[in-house]
Design an enzyme around this catalytic site. Sequence first.
Site, short mmCIF file in Angstrom:
data_model
loop_
_atom_site.label_atom_id
_atom_site.label_comp_id
_atom_site.label_asym_id
_atom_site.label_seq_id
_atom_site.Cartn_x
_atom_site.Cartn_y
_atom_site.Cartn_z
N GLU A 179 1.32 -9.52 -8.43
CA GLU A 179 1.58 -9.53 -6.98
C GLU A 179 0.53 -10.35 -6.24
OE1 GLU A 179 1.53 -5.50 -5.43
OE2 GLU A 179 -0.02 -4.88 -6.83
N HIS A 220 6.07 0.22 4.01
CA HIS A 220 6.33 1.39 3.16
C HIS A 220 7.23 2.43 3.82
CE1 HIS A 220 3.32 -0.43 0.55
NE2 HIS A 220 4.09 0.08 -0.37
N CYS A 264 9.49 -5.04 -9.43
CA CYS A 264 9.60 -3.79 -8.68
C CYS A 264 9.43 -4.00 -7.19
CB CYS A 264 8.60 -2.76 -9.21
SG CYS A 264 6.91 -3.33 -9.11
N ASP A 321 4.13 -7.91 -2.10
CA ASP A 321 2.81 -8.49 -1.85
C ASP A 321 2.76 -9.96 -2.26
OD1 ASP A 321 1.22 -6.49 -0.61
OD2 ASP A 321 1.26 -5.36 -2.48
C1 PEP Z 1 4.95 -4.95 -4.31
O1 PEP Z 1 3.92 -5.36 -3.78
O2 PEP Z 1 5.96 -5.66 -4.48
C2 PEP Z 1 5.07 -3.56 -4.75
C3 PEP Z 1 6.11 -3.14 -5.43
O3 PEP Z 1 4.07 -2.69 -4.40
P1 PEP Z 1 3.91 -2.05 -2.95
O4 PEP Z 1 5.16 -2.33 -2.16
O5 PEP Z 1 3.69 -0.59 -3.13
O6 PEP Z 1 2.72 -2.77 -2.41
MG MG Z 2 2.09 -4.22 -3.86
#
Ligand code: PEP
Ligand code: MG
Length: 569
Positions: free
Chosen positions: A430, A188, A501, A454
Amino acid sequence: MSFKGIAASDGIAIAKVFRLEEPNLTVDPHEITDVDAEIVRFEEAIKKTVVDLEAIKIKAAANLGEEEAMVFDAHINMVNDPEIREQTLAKVKEGLVNVAWAFDSVANGFVAMFEAMDDEYFRERAADIKDIKKRMLSHLLGVPLNDPSTINEEVVVVAYDLTPSDTAQLNRNFVKGFATNIGGRTSHSAIMARSLEIPAIVGMGTILEDTTDGQLIILDGLDGVIIPDPTDAQIAEYEAKIADFKAMKEELKKLKDEPTITKDGHRVELAANIGTPEDAKGATANGAEGVGLYRTEFLYMDRNELPTEEEQFVAYKEVLEEMKDKPVIVRTLDIGGDKELPYLQLPHEMNPFLGYRALRICLDRKDLFRTQLRALLRASVYGKLYVMFPMVAVLNEFRDAKQALLEAKAELIAEGIEVSEDIQIGMMVEIPSAAVLADQFAKEVDFFSIGTNDLIQYSMAADRMSEKVAYLYQPYNPSILRLIKMVIDASHKEGKWTGMCGEMGGDTMAIPLLLGMGLDEFSMSASSILAARKQIGNLSKKEMEEMAEKALNMSTVEEVMALVEASAK
Ligand code: PEP
Ligand code: MG
């Protein structure tokens, strides 16, 4: 000489190193002879700590507001607390031990006492004491704290790792880039660097050990390279590269208000991933056609208690108003994994990415979920809200979450509060179980958004944070492509749509394949949108369909990459 890592956020920085290192504040006891000298050291440390806290309080008041700054008054009181002072000095006098050790052990005693209490208020006080202990020890031991909020010149921050909340606190005016020892492209802090448009390299191995404070370096976030002590020629070369990068960005700006259409007339939607209401402005400035993922968990971080319904309402409303009639997909709280929330006191787990996180917490802590859902629904009348649930593994979780949303809605309507009638309710795909069963989920959701960050780590059993297994983190592996294709096809069969996403959605290597597989919406860091629009404008949907068909039948990631590279030429 140069150091190589994983390019995490585009751009180039030439600046001095600021090493952000956890200071070593361990103290051992030793015998002293001059008790008075120890007392003087203690009094001086208290004075210096109070000066530090006063300065932080002023800064916090300016950045976060008077109320948030009040916590530092409490810290100042604690530094002057007579109980702590008397116990510390008694230890020094009776035991003839150094004051740093005496203070450390007294403070630890208070921390342990508060942590053992049932009342949440007192448990939070334990965190406060830990904080002042750190500052006091830094003065008593003469070890600087290297506080990133004190940075007041242009630097590149170098750290072992940056937590998402460290990253959020970086001052963009001074922090020109960052590099970390660990982390992958989808950790992140890397994702946030892209929204903040700060050049970054992660997974560098030993960059913290390889650099010194104040050393001049070039950080090339495009190629994932750091050049220490550059020569004049290298500086000139990179200054030219910076100019080219800026010119390319300017050129792309022309596409800001254009739709995203392939050469053969197929239209898709490009949306932005955001973490804060502030990021929504970056989304519109970069030509986003919507918000494909609003990671609401950042609203819950860097504070000592849960955000209220009103605070959340204000944030969601701000994003919806900024995006006007464009869709805004708000994801409900996804805490856990690499995103911590100390005040929730989540259990310590062996595998936090596989544990108690996201929707699992929300369905367990209905109070907390209800507050968020109410805030979202109240904000829904200010724009085009879609709600999305993260980490859905089984159908009943989706059903329960949807039920909670409908209950919150009924409650608001009974209170006479207006709620939009036009809210799509979707979920992230995911977890492999949801991808495999997408045909069943598709009957009940309004849309899917594939979270590849994920999905890949769970499918390949390769931690997205680990640079050691980064070679297994293969977005273009045919196994991942087949899962994605299953999800898209399942949604279309039910007349629904699928977006993506995860970071793969903005990856120039993946875009042609995703287009060919029929993805409807691509959501990415705002800074990637214009380049993606240009790329898609040069592609033919029909040709990409043929290419994707071939890729889905290949056996290795190398074959797929060779195929995409050949077609790009
Ligand atoms: C993902 O897992 O692709 C996602 C967009 O969520 P995060 O990166 O916040 O886990
Ligand atoms: Mg995720």
